[in-house]
Design a protein around this motif. Structure first.
Motif, short mmCIF file in Angstrom:
data_model
loop_
_atom_site.label_atom_id
_atom_site.label_comp_id
_atom_site.label_asym_id
_atom_site.label_seq_id
_atom_site.Cartn_x
_atom_site.Cartn_y
_atom_site.Cartn_z
N GLN A 89 0.81 -1.22 0.00
CA GLN A 89 0.00 0.00 0.00
C GLN A 89 0.84 1.27 0.00
O GLN A 89 0.53 2.24 -0.68
CB GLN A 89 -0.94 0.00 1.20
CG GLN A 89 -1.94 1.16 1.21
CD GLN A 89 -2.90 1.08 2.38
OE1 GLN A 89 -2.96 0.05 3.07
NE2 GLN A 89 -3.66 2.15 2.59
N ASP A 92 1.99 1.64 -3.61
CA ASP A 92 0.91 1.83 -4.57
C ASP A 92 0.24 3.18 -4.40
O ASP A 92 -0.32 3.73 -5.37
CB ASP A 92 -0.13 0.70 -4.41
CG ASP A 92 0.44 -0.67 -4.75
OD1 ASP A 92 1.43 -0.72 -5.52
OD2 ASP A 92 -0.08 -1.68 -4.25
N ALA A 93 0.27 3.73 -3.18
CA ALA A 93 -0.40 5.01 -2.93
C ALA A 93 0.39 6.20 -3.47
O ALA A 93 -0.15 7.30 -3.58
CB ALA A 93 -0.62 5.19 -1.42
N VAL A 94 1.65 6.00 -3.80
CA VAL A 94 2.47 7.09 -4.33
C VAL A 94 2.19 7.22 -5.82
O VAL A 94 2.53 6.34 -6.62
CB VAL A 94 3.97 6.82 -4.10
CG1 VAL A 94 4.80 7.99 -4.63
CG2 VAL A 94 4.25 6.61 -2.61
N GLN A 95 1.57 8.32 -6.22
CA GLN A 95 1.18 8.54 -7.60
C GLN A 95 1.60 9.95 -8.03
O GLN A 95 2.03 10.76 -7.23
CB GLN A 95 -0.34 8.36 -7.77
CG GLN A 95 -0.85 6.97 -7.42
CD GLN A 95 -0.31 5.89 -8.32
OE1 GLN A 95 -0.02 6.12 -9.50
NE2 GLN A 95 -0.16 4.68 -7.78
N GLY A 96 1.43 10.22 -9.33
CA GLY A 96 1.69 11.55 -9.86
C GLY A 96 3.15 11.94 -9.76
O GLY A 96 4.06 11.15 -10.05
N ASP A 97 3.38 13.19 -9.33
CA ASP A 97 4.75 13.70 -9.24
C ASP A 97 5.57 12.92 -8.22
O ASP A 97 6.77 12.71 -8.40
CB ASP A 97 4.73 15.19 -8.85
CG ASP A 97 4.12 16.05 -9.96
OD1 ASP A 97 4.09 15.58 -11.11
OD2 ASP A 97 3.69 17.17 -9.65
N ARG A 99 5.34 9.78 -7.56
CA ARG A 99 5.76 8.51 -8.16
C ARG A 99 6.95 8.74 -9.10
O ARG A 99 7.89 7.93 -9.13
CB ARG A 99 4.60 7.92 -8.96
CG ARG A 99 4.87 6.51 -9.49
CD ARG A 99 4.84 5.50 -8.37
NE ARG A 99 5.07 4.15 -8.82
CZ ARG A 99 4.94 3.08 -8.05
NH1 ARG A 99 4.58 3.22 -6.78
NH2 ARG A 99 5.19 1.88 -8.51
N GLU A 103 10.62 6.98 -8.69
CA GLU A 103 11.21 6.14 -9.73
C GLU A 103 12.56 6.66 -10.20
O GLU A 103 13.27 5.97 -10.94
CB GLU A 103 10.25 6.04 -10.92
CG GLU A 103 9.01 5.20 -10.58
CD GLU A 103 8.03 5.12 -11.74
OE1 GLU A 103 8.22 5.88 -12.73
OE2 GLU A 103 7.10 4.30 -11.66
#
Length: 387
Positions: A89, A92-97, A99, A103
């Protein structure tokens, strides 16, 4: 002489060039300055005329500056490869900028087979495995082979977990991080240091012994006598190879005996004996480099210099002293073409990471193929006598 002659002589001025009176100590001081300037000029000219000295004093250190500068250029932000097993979780909860920023430092792949993922981490193909239990406990399992990368992965994942906890303001922490090694916790850094240093020692011994022996025998006309003697070239070469192999195996035995003492604590894996054929093949490969250096060099000093130029950069590029995962792609391509890289990687696998025959065979085949190619090139420049 009459009085008039003495008077006329006194009136004649001193001839040009005749030294006049000097102050006490003036002339010796001028002589010292002149001698210092002359000697300095002679020594500087001699130095500049010695191309080997100019190279090793001025250019060789510059090569290492460029080498380390390239290797460590991206050391401030090491990139790690991790595998996520099942839903995690906090990741998976890290999204957008967020994320995109994550990366930049982590390459996250997914897998459903935790055992296979752990085995990849143990072999060095991945840096860590991340799982998450139903109670919010995030489990990070890493390899201790690279202490710097392991610390980086732990710091990054811990930061992600803390950010996830901060998002739940006013509530108890929802997530916790559990960190462990995929290897036995009793293993010490010597487990990962020994293969690299052993590879460097084998390479150094084989290259220098072959190159210096070849030049020395040629200068002392030993090669000429052997050529005229009723001895085949095959016997000469095989005897030299046999001596080098015996030396390398003795070197390996000493390394392992010392490293496995309680003081250092090296623990050998079940297939550690595969290091023996690996060292034999590696010795042949590095001897071919020494044969090429000795064929090109005319003096022992030149052979030593050529061998140094080859062995030292190869040791740093092949991971003998520190991991090379953060190297630029073009430098990795060069590293993968070096025989020492394959020896170090295979030695780490069979000595420390539980690797087997299939981990050693490709390296042995590559080392022997390298030896065949370089030996063919060296034979083109080989000379029985000084020109």
């Amino acid at each position: 002489m009459t009085a008039d002659e003495r008077t006329r002589g006194a009136a004649v001025p001193a001839q040009r060039g005749t030294a006049g009176p000097t102050a006490p100590g003036e002339q010796p001081e001028r002589e010292r300055v002149s001698a210092f300037a002359s000697l300095s000029r002679v020594m500087l000219v001699s130095f500049l005329r010695d191309k080997a000295a100019v190279f090793f004093v001025l250019l060789f250190p510059l090569m290492f500056l460029m080498l380390f500068g390239t290797l460590l250029k991206g050391a401030s932000s090491p990139h790690a490869k991790v595998v996520q097993v099942g839903p995690v979780q906090v990741l998976d909860a890290v999204q957008g900028d967020g994320r995109a920023e994550l990366e930049k430092v982590l390459t996250i792949s997914r897998s459903d087979d935790e055992a296979a993922a752990v085995q990849k981490v143990r072999k060095g193909d991945l840096d860590a495995v991340i799982t998450q239990g139903p109670d919010g406990r995030v489990v990070l399992r890493f390899s201790a082979a690279d202490q710097v990368r392991a610390g980086s992965v732990q710091g990054i994942v811990n930061s992600v977990v803390q950010q996830a906890n901060q998002a739940a303001t006013g509530k108890p922490p929802a997530f916790s991080l559990d960190v462990s090694r995929v290897e036995d916790e009793s293993l010490k850094p010597i487990q990962f240091l020994t293969p690299g240093l052993l590879g460097w020692a084998v390479a150094t011994g084989a290259v220098f012994s072959a190159s210096l022996t070849l030049v020395s025998w040629r200068k002392k006309m030993v090669l000429r006598r052997l050529r005229l003697a009723p001895v085949s070239a095959g016997a000469i070469i095989s005897s030299r190879v046999a001596v080098s192999v015996i030396t390398a195996l003795a070197q390996t035995a000493i390394f392992l005996v010392v490293a496995t003492t309680p003081f250092f604590g090296l623990k050998l894996t079940g297939n550690w004996w595969l290091i023996v054929p690996l060292v034999v093949c590696a010795t042949v490969a590095f001897m071919s480099i020494g044969l090429l250096a000795g064929s090109l060099a005319k003096t022992e000093e030149a052979a030593n210099g050529i061998s140094q130029i080859i062995v030292l950069p190869m040791s740093f590029l092949s991971g003998s002293f520190f991991p090379t995962d953060d190297m630029p792609a073009w430098l990795k391509a060069i590293s993968n073409a070096l025989p020492l890289k394959h020896l170090v990687t295979a030695a780490q696998s069979v000595l420390s990471r539980g690797g087997g025959v299939m981990d050693a065979l490709p390296a042995m085949g590559g080392l022997l193929a390298f030896a065949a190619v370089v030996t063919a090139i060296a034979w083109r420049f080989f000379r029985w006598e000084d020109a």
